[in-house]
Structure formats: C-alpha cells, structure tokens
Motif scaffolding. Sequence first.
Motif, PDB file in Angstrom:
ATOM      1  N   SER A 131       1.016  17.747 105.636  1.00  0.00           N
ATOM      2  CA  SER A 131       0.811  18.205 106.875  1.00  0.00           C
ATOM      3  C   SER A 131       2.316  18.212 107.874  1.00  0.00           C
ATOM      4  CB  SER A 131      -0.287  17.421 107.714  1.00  0.00           C
ATOM      5  OG  SER A 131       0.394  16.005 107.859  1.00  0.00           O
ATOM      6  N   ASP A 132       2.972  17.981 107.633  1.00  0.00           N
ATOM      7  CA  ASP A 132       4.295  17.741 108.483  1.00  0.00           C
ATOM      8  C   ASP A 132       4.787  19.137 108.472  1.00  0.00           C
ATOM      9  OD1 ASP A 132       3.803  15.113 109.487  1.00  0.00           O
ATOM     10  OD2 ASP A 132       4.940  14.426 107.720  1.00  0.00           O
ATOM     11  N   SER A 133       4.807  20.023 107.401  1.00  0.00           N
ATOM     12  CA  SER A 133       5.194  21.344 107.302  1.00  0.00           C
ATOM     13  C   SER A 133       4.133  22.453 107.566  1.00  0.00           C
ATOM     14  CB  SER A 133       5.630  21.425 105.768  1.00  0.00           C
ATOM     15  OG  SER A 133       6.673  20.663 105.474  1.00  0.00           O
ATOM     16  N   ARG A 134       3.273  22.134 108.047  1.00  0.00           N
ATOM     17  CA  ARG A 134       2.082  23.037 108.494  1.00  0.00           C
ATOM     18  C   ARG A 134       2.192  23.519 109.841  1.00  0.00           C
ATOM     19  NH1 ARG A 134      -4.609  21.682 107.491  1.00  0.00           N
ATOM     20  NH2 ARG A 134      -5.263  23.930 108.091  1.00  0.00           N
ATOM     21  N   ILE A 135       2.023  24.837 109.833  1.00  0.00           N
ATOM     22  CA  ILE A 135       2.190  25.426 111.255  1.00  0.00           C
ATOM     23  C   ILE A 135       0.985  26.336 111.433  1.00  0.00           C
ATOM     24  CG2 ILE A 135       4.436  26.128 111.181  1.00  0.00           C
ATOM     25  CD1 ILE A 135       3.873  28.907 110.743  1.00  0.00           C
ATOM     26  N   PHE A 136       0.570  26.163 112.874  1.00  0.00           N
ATOM     27  CA  PHE A 136      -0.634  27.075 113.462  1.00  0.00           C
ATOM     28  C   PHE A 136      -0.019  28.019 114.375  1.00  0.00           C
ATOM     29  CE2 PHE A 136      -2.210  23.002 111.998  1.00  0.00           C
ATOM     30  CZ  PHE A 136      -3.497  22.987 111.491  1.00  0.00           C
ATOM     31  N   PRO A 137      -0.854  29.027 114.867  1.00  0.00           N
ATOM     32  CA  PRO A 137      -0.394  29.749 115.911  1.00  0.00           C
ATOM     33  C   PRO A 137       0.033  29.227 117.300  1.00  0.00           C
ATOM     34  CG  PRO A 137      -2.571  30.568 115.057  1.00  0.00           C
ATOM     35  CD  PRO A 137      -2.276  29.250 114.466  1.00  0.00           C
ATOM     36  N   GLY A 138       1.354  29.640 117.538  1.00  0.00           N
ATOM     37  CA  GLY A 138       2.206  29.053 118.531  1.00  0.00           C
ATOM     38  C   GLY A 138       2.966  27.869 118.190  1.00  0.00           C
ATOM     39  N   HIS A 139       2.872  27.235 116.801  1.00  0.00           N
ATOM     40  CA  HIS A 139       4.020  26.542 116.580  1.00  0.00           C
ATOM     41  C   HIS A 139       5.047  27.462 116.310  1.00  0.00           C
ATOM     42  CE1 HIS A 139       1.059  23.108 115.217  1.00  0.00           C
ATOM     43  NE2 HIS A 139       0.790  23.678 116.333  1.00  0.00           N
ATOM     44  N   TYR A 140       6.216  26.579 115.663  1.00  0.00           N
ATOM     45  CA  TYR A 140       7.806  27.321 115.275  1.00  0.00           C
ATOM     46  C   TYR A 140       7.971  26.854 114.025  1.00  0.00           C
ATOM     47  CZ  TYR A 140       9.410  28.808 120.038  1.00  0.00           C
ATOM     48  OH  TYR A 140       9.316  29.286 121.471  1.00  0.00           O
ATOM     49  N   ALA A 141       8.663  27.771 113.368  1.00  0.00           N
ATOM     50  CA  ALA A 141       9.037  27.759 111.958  1.00  0.00           C
ATOM     51  C   ALA A 141      10.127  28.732 111.690  1.00  0.00           C
ATOM     52  CB  ALA A 141       7.819  28.456 111.145  1.00  0.00           C
ATOM     53  N   PRO A 142      11.173  28.030 110.622  1.00  0.00           N
ATOM     54  CA  PRO A 142      12.178  28.796 110.448  1.00  0.00           C
ATOM     55  C   PRO A 142      11.828  30.436 109.916  1.00  0.00           C
ATOM     56  CG  PRO A 142      12.367  26.724 109.452  1.00  0.00           C
ATOM     57  CD  PRO A 142      10.854  26.992 109.860  1.00  0.00           C
ATOM     58  N   VAL A 143      12.373  31.331 110.080  1.00  0.00           N
ATOM     59  CA  VAL A 143      12.444  32.590 109.804  1.00  0.00           C
ATOM     60  C   VAL A 143      13.555  33.274 109.338  1.00  0.00           C
ATOM     61  CG1 VAL A 143      11.357  35.050 110.420  1.00  0.00           C
ATOM     62  CG2 VAL A 143      10.236  33.041 110.889  1.00  0.00           C
ATOM     63  N   MET A 144      13.820  33.975 108.052  1.00  0.00           N
ATOM     64  CA  MET A 144      15.214  34.354 107.683  1.00  0.00           C
ATOM     65  C   MET A 144      14.796  35.814 107.831  1.00  0.00           C
ATOM     66  SD  MET A 144      16.758  34.194 104.050  1.00  0.00           S
ATOM     67  CE  MET A 144      15.543  34.916 103.060  1.00  0.00           C
ATOM     68  N   VAL A 145      15.996  36.267 108.507  1.00  0.00           N
ATOM     69  CA  VAL A 145      16.404  37.825 108.985  1.00  0.00           C
ATOM     70  C   VAL A 145      17.869  38.184 108.558  1.00  0.00           C
ATOM     71  CG1 VAL A 145      14.822  37.414 111.203  1.00  0.00           C
ATOM     72  CG2 VAL A 145      17.542  37.027 111.171  1.00  0.00           C
ATOM     73  N   MET A 146      18.115  39.283 108.791  1.00  0.00           N
ATOM     74  CA  MET A 146      19.409  39.894 108.457  1.00  0.00           C
ATOM     75  C   MET A 146      20.046  40.254 109.702  1.00  0.00           C
ATOM     76  SD  MET A 146      20.938  40.679 105.768  1.00  0.00           S
ATOM     77  CE  MET A 146      20.072  41.155 104.318  1.00  0.00           C
ATOM     78  N   GLU A 147      21.373  39.772 109.836  1.00  0.00           N
ATOM     79  CA  GLU A 147      22.204  40.040 110.960  1.00  0.00           C
ATOM     80  C   GLU A 147      23.550  40.281 110.506  1.00  0.00           C
ATOM     81  OE1 GLU A 147      23.880  37.335 114.305  1.00  0.00           O
ATOM     82  OE2 GLU A 147      21.947  38.322 115.146  1.00  0.00           O
ATOM     83  N   ASN A 148      24.016  41.816 110.841  1.00  0.00           N
ATOM     84  CA  ASN A 148      25.434  41.933 110.162  1.00  0.00           C
ATOM     85  C   ASN A 148      25.520  41.898 108.795  1.00  0.00           C
ATOM     86  OD1 ASN A 148      26.309  42.741 112.904  1.00  0.00           O
ATOM     87  ND2 ASN A 148      26.677  40.485 113.148  1.00  0.00           N
ATOM     88  N   GLY A 149      24.539  42.178 108.205  1.00  0.00           N
ATOM     89  CA  GLY A 149      24.715  42.060 106.637  1.00  0.00           C
ATOM     90  C   GLY A 149      24.457  40.672 105.889  1.00  0.00           C
ATOM     91  N   LYS A 150      24.249  39.676 106.913  1.00  0.00           N
ATOM     92  CA  LYS A 150      24.111  38.556 106.375  1.00  0.00           C
ATOM     93  C   LYS A 150      22.670  37.980 106.531  1.00  0.00           C
ATOM     94  CE  LYS A 150      28.879  36.988 107.290  1.00  0.00           C
ATOM     95  NZ  LYS A 150      29.676  36.097 107.652  1.00  0.00           N
TER      96      LYS A 150
END
Length: 319
Positions: A131-150
């Motif tokens: 449950s410590d890794s469970r998110i609901f709407p409004g919660h924060y989470a790590p998200v992977m994106v791309m920036e300058n090719g990284k």
Amino acid sequence: MCYSAQIWADYRRYIRAFGAELDIKEFYELFWRRLDEPRIKIPKAMEAAFAEPGTDAERKIREAIDSFAASEAANLEQSVFEQRTRLADAERTLQTRPTKAAANSQRIATDKIAWAMGKLSDLRRVVLNDSDSRIFPGHYAPVMVMENGKRVIRPMRYQCRPAGKPVFHDTRFPGTYNARRDSLEGFWKGLFGYSHGIAVVNAFFENVNQHRAEGRELHDGENVKNLILEFKPRPPQEMLVACLWSRWSASGEPDLLSFAAITDEPPPEVSAAGHDRCIIPIRPENIDAWLSPDPKDLAAQYAILDDRARPYYEHRLAA
C-alpha cells in the motif's frame, strides 16, 4: 478509469532499469513545499527512496521528509490527547446521567483515537508494504519523460492540469487523471504528440458495480453496490503505462507537474469483471519513440499504443 495504481515509487529503480536521470531539483522543491502545503500527497515508498541520502540535495530532501513527519506526528498526538479528554468526559456523563449526546461523543472519540493511532503507527513504520506504493488521484508519483535526448524522472501529480488552464479545471474535470484514447485529439490535443510520459505500474484498481462484475442485471429493488477490484498482469510483469503530462505555471504560484494515464477499451477479462476502460502498457522497445513524439506524425503514436503489451489481467477483490 484507472482510479488507483500500484507504482514504482523508488526513483532508483528507474535509474537502474532505464538509465534515467533524476530531476533532483523538482523532488527537492516538492518535498519542501509540502511543509507549507500538507495536502500534498506523497507515497511512503517515494519518501523511503531518500532514507539513505548520498548527496547534499538528497540530505536536504531527507530533512524535509523528517520535518514533515515530525509535524504530522505532533498534530496526531494532539488529536489523540483531545479525543481522550473528550472520551473521558463522555464516559463520566454516561456513568451518572446517560444521554444520547454522551453516547455519540463516546463513539466518535473512540473512532478518532483509533484512526489517529493507526496513522501514527503508519507514520513511524519503517518496513514498507504494497500500500505504500499505491497512488490515488491527487497523489504524486515518479514519471519518466524525455528532455534533451535523455530520460528524466520527475515527481508529478496524478491528475493532469494542462498548461494555461485555470485552477478550477481540477474540480470542473475531476476525471483528468485518465486520458481517454478517443479524446486524445480533442480534449487532450495540447499534450498528445507533445508531452508524453511513462509511469511504471504493477497493478491497478477499479471501482465496478457488483452486479456487472457478476455478469447480471440488477434484481428488482436491489441497490447498486460498489466493489474495488485489483487487476494484476499474468505472468507478473512491470507495465510501462503510456501517459500525458504538463507543466502548469501561473504568476505567484509554484509550478505544477501533473500527468494522466491513457486508457482504452478493455480486454475481454477486464470487461467481464465489470469495467469498461483499461490502461495501455507500451512495449520496452517503444519507450524512446513514445517519449519523443512528433506532433506532425500522430499516426506513429497511435501505432505505439496499438502495439501494446497484452498481458492477461487477473483480478480479485482489493484488500
């Protein structure tokens, strides 16, 4: 709609698995801002990733986490003290002159003490559970994106507020933690083809009507009952969930990073369980193409969504 999910909350897993970099500045600002905005919801497992800081920035984040925990503990302990006083007053009244108000006060105080003690126990617990890794709407989470090719990891709120929208967009459109595939070029046209992300998920949770889950119509006079089902891929695997994200800015306000998971028509086993939407896990070989979209070639993005991973989703009643 994917109303809840169990995620990779530890940024270090992204670094190891995908060679991603951590946007430490965004994590630093989020954890320190929470001291002034305690409504910010961050999963315990996301905090635990900074339990053994190795840099000055990580030590500052750990300091913010500890300060917040101390403040929360003090508030909970004060609440327990107040409710125990209320409970003692109610019990004295019940011994001499029983009243409905005293009985009600006894019940409420007892419930609030139990709730606060449970929160204190959770706050002080060091061994993580699912449950410590469970998110609901409004919660924060790590998200992977791309920036300058990284590949870059940033903390984002699970409910997307696109850039340029007013703050009340969150309440006017409360379901914006999910982005329907059939509205990507409509409601989400400012993000689809421009700002793509990935959240790693190993389970998701859905609200379903009990009669639908049982494959039947409502009986005469029967009220609709809700169930929460947990769906897990079989064989077990981490799902690279396709997302849209945005950086919202306004004068005098801190920037808001937020995201929505893209959903589509469900596979047969999810539909049979009573739900009409499903997240879209993309294949590992499509990560960079998804994170670096060409807005002039949306067909290529749709092709990635079509070429999705297709596990079988086993379900059970959520604990």
